[in-house]
Scaffold this active site. Structure first.
Site, mmCIF file in Angstrom:
data_model
loop_
_atom_site.group_PDB
_atom_site.id
_atom_site.type_symbol
_atom_site.label_atom_id
_atom_site.label_comp_id
_atom_site.label_asym_id
_atom_site.label_seq_id
_atom_site.Cartn_x
_atom_site.Cartn_y
_atom_site.Cartn_z
ATOM 1 N N GLY A 85 0.223 9.294 7.742
ATOM 2 C CA GLY A 85 -0.242 10.029 7.475
ATOM 3 C C GLY A 85 -2.092 9.888 7.592
ATOM 4 O O GLY A 85 -2.385 9.029 7.454
ATOM 5 N N GLN A 90 -10.546 11.416 4.976
ATOM 6 C CA GLN A 90 -10.364 10.192 6.108
ATOM 7 C C GLN A 90 -11.194 10.347 7.340
ATOM 8 O O GLN A 90 -11.725 9.462 7.740
ATOM 9 C CB GLN A 90 -9.255 9.556 5.983
ATOM 10 C CG GLN A 90 -8.504 9.299 5.102
ATOM 11 C CD GLN A 90 -7.643 8.905 5.308
ATOM 12 O OE1 GLN A 90 -5.713 9.067 5.778
ATOM 13 N NE2 GLN A 90 -6.678 7.646 6.315
ATOM 14 N N CYS A 131 -2.997 1.750 4.802
ATOM 15 C CA CYS A 131 -4.072 2.949 4.937
ATOM 16 C C CYS A 131 -4.661 3.182 6.211
ATOM 17 O O CYS A 131 -5.444 2.167 6.664
ATOM 18 C CB CYS A 131 -4.601 3.230 4.057
ATOM 19 S SG CYS A 131 -5.814 4.238 4.030
ATOM 20 N N LEU A 132 -5.099 4.255 6.743
ATOM 21 C CA LEU A 132 -5.830 3.783 8.450
ATOM 22 C C LEU A 132 -7.426 3.517 7.762
ATOM 23 O O LEU A 132 -8.265 3.915 8.927
ATOM 24 C CB LEU A 132 -5.798 5.696 8.640
ATOM 25 C CG LEU A 132 -4.509 5.331 9.602
ATOM 26 C CD1 LEU A 132 -4.619 6.976 10.424
ATOM 27 C CD2 LEU A 132 -4.522 4.416 11.323
ATOM 28 N N HIS A 173 0.702 9.295 -1.632
ATOM 29 C CA HIS A 173 -0.564 7.951 -0.959
ATOM 30 C C HIS A 173 -1.406 8.915 -0.526
ATOM 31 O O HIS A 173 -2.393 8.968 -0.910
ATOM 32 C CB HIS A 173 -0.735 7.208 0.354
ATOM 33 C CG HIS A 173 -1.183 6.656 0.995
ATOM 34 N ND1 HIS A 173 -1.465 4.908 0.659
ATOM 35 C CD2 HIS A 173 -2.534 7.441 1.896
ATOM 36 C CE1 HIS A 173 -2.560 4.685 2.085
ATOM 37 N NE2 HIS A 173 -2.665 5.802 1.632
ATOM 38 N N HIS A 177 -6.084 10.241 -1.254
ATOM 39 C CA HIS A 177 -7.318 10.311 -1.358
ATOM 40 C C HIS A 177 -7.697 11.941 -1.878
ATOM 41 O O HIS A 177 -8.767 11.786 -1.324
ATOM 42 C CB HIS A 177 -6.670 10.769 0.611
ATOM 43 C CG HIS A 177 -6.385 9.368 0.932
ATOM 44 N ND1 HIS A 177 -7.669 8.615 1.739
ATOM 45 C CD2 HIS A 177 -5.434 9.353 1.971
ATOM 46 C CE1 HIS A 177 -6.935 7.227 2.164
ATOM 47 N NE2 HIS A 177 -5.871 7.820 2.194
#
Ligand code: QAP
Ligand code: CO
Length: 208
Positions: A85, A90, A131-132, A173, A177
């Site tokens: 995701g 991000q 999370c990236l 999630h 963001h």
């Protein structure tokens, strides 16, 4: 005379053909890369504690080709990572857009534009999230088990989806963001600070 003739043949067969190929290559390059974008891009992913991850994303007003290019680049970026995701926040694009793919083989791409989430149950579920934007850290987070999502797809068409399991976790999630929230915000300040310090150290080392 005979010599002249073979020289003509030589030009035709070798130099001329090579030149022709170069001209064709240059032409196709311009057709492919200057008139329409065919290459996707891997975007830079912001990492905690970057303050830009705290930005509240704005509604997408128009689902146009610019948005679709960003969607393609976000999928490329997510698959490359690899992740399941990714929110536009991000990649430093502060609009309400998410991409997701929970499949093993990149076969189930999901796009959510202007997602609206509604909790369907009091029941919660514990899941070890990553999370990236928080690379290398995975921690348990508790969230509602079932949610309903209303969003637009990549054509701007509205759809509704009821999610549970990993899909529900992931959508919640990612929606977080867009509101400047990260999974580390659900942890104790002790755990969060430890993650922050470790990532800051890694970022310092990457600069040096
Ligand atoms: C969000 O996260 C998510 O730390 C998507 O070293 C995660 O794709 C929702 C990743 C878990 C629900 C459950 C993280 C890859 C990928 C890392 C991701 C890492 C490499 C995270
Ligand atoms: Co994330």
């Amino acid at each position: 005379m005979r010599y002249e003739h073979s020289r003509t043949l030589f030009w035709l067969s070798s130099h001329f053909l090579i030149m022709l190929r170069i001209i064709l290559a240059v032409l196709s390059y311009f057709i492919l890369f200057s008139t329409s974008q065919t290459h996707m891009a891997i975007l830079n992913i912001l990492e905690y504690p970057d303050p830009r991850l705290r930005t509240i994303a704005k509604q997408v007003e128009q689902v146009d080709d610019n948005i679709r290019t960003l969607i393609d680049d976000m999928f490329e970026t997510m698959y490359d990572a690899p992740g399941i995701g990714l929110a536009a926040t991000q990649v430093d694009e502060h609009i309400r857009l998410l991409v997701m793919d929970l499949s093993e083989d990149k076969s189930e791409p999901l796009v959510f534009i202007n997602p609206e989430i509604e909790t369907l149950t009091e029941d919660t579920e514990l899941y070890q999230e990553g999370c990236l934007s928080v690379p290398g850290f995975f921690e348990d987070v508790q969230r509602p088990e079932r949610v309903k999502i209303n969003a637009l797809d990549r054509n701007g068409t509205a759809f509704e989806m009821i999610a549970d399991g990993l899909l529900a976790v992931c959508i919640q999630h990612e929606c977080d963001h867009l509101n400047g929230k990260l999974f580390v915000d659900y942890l104790s300040s002790l755990k969060r600070d430890r993650i922050k310090k470790k990532l800051e150290k890694i970022h310092r080392q990457q600069k040096a």
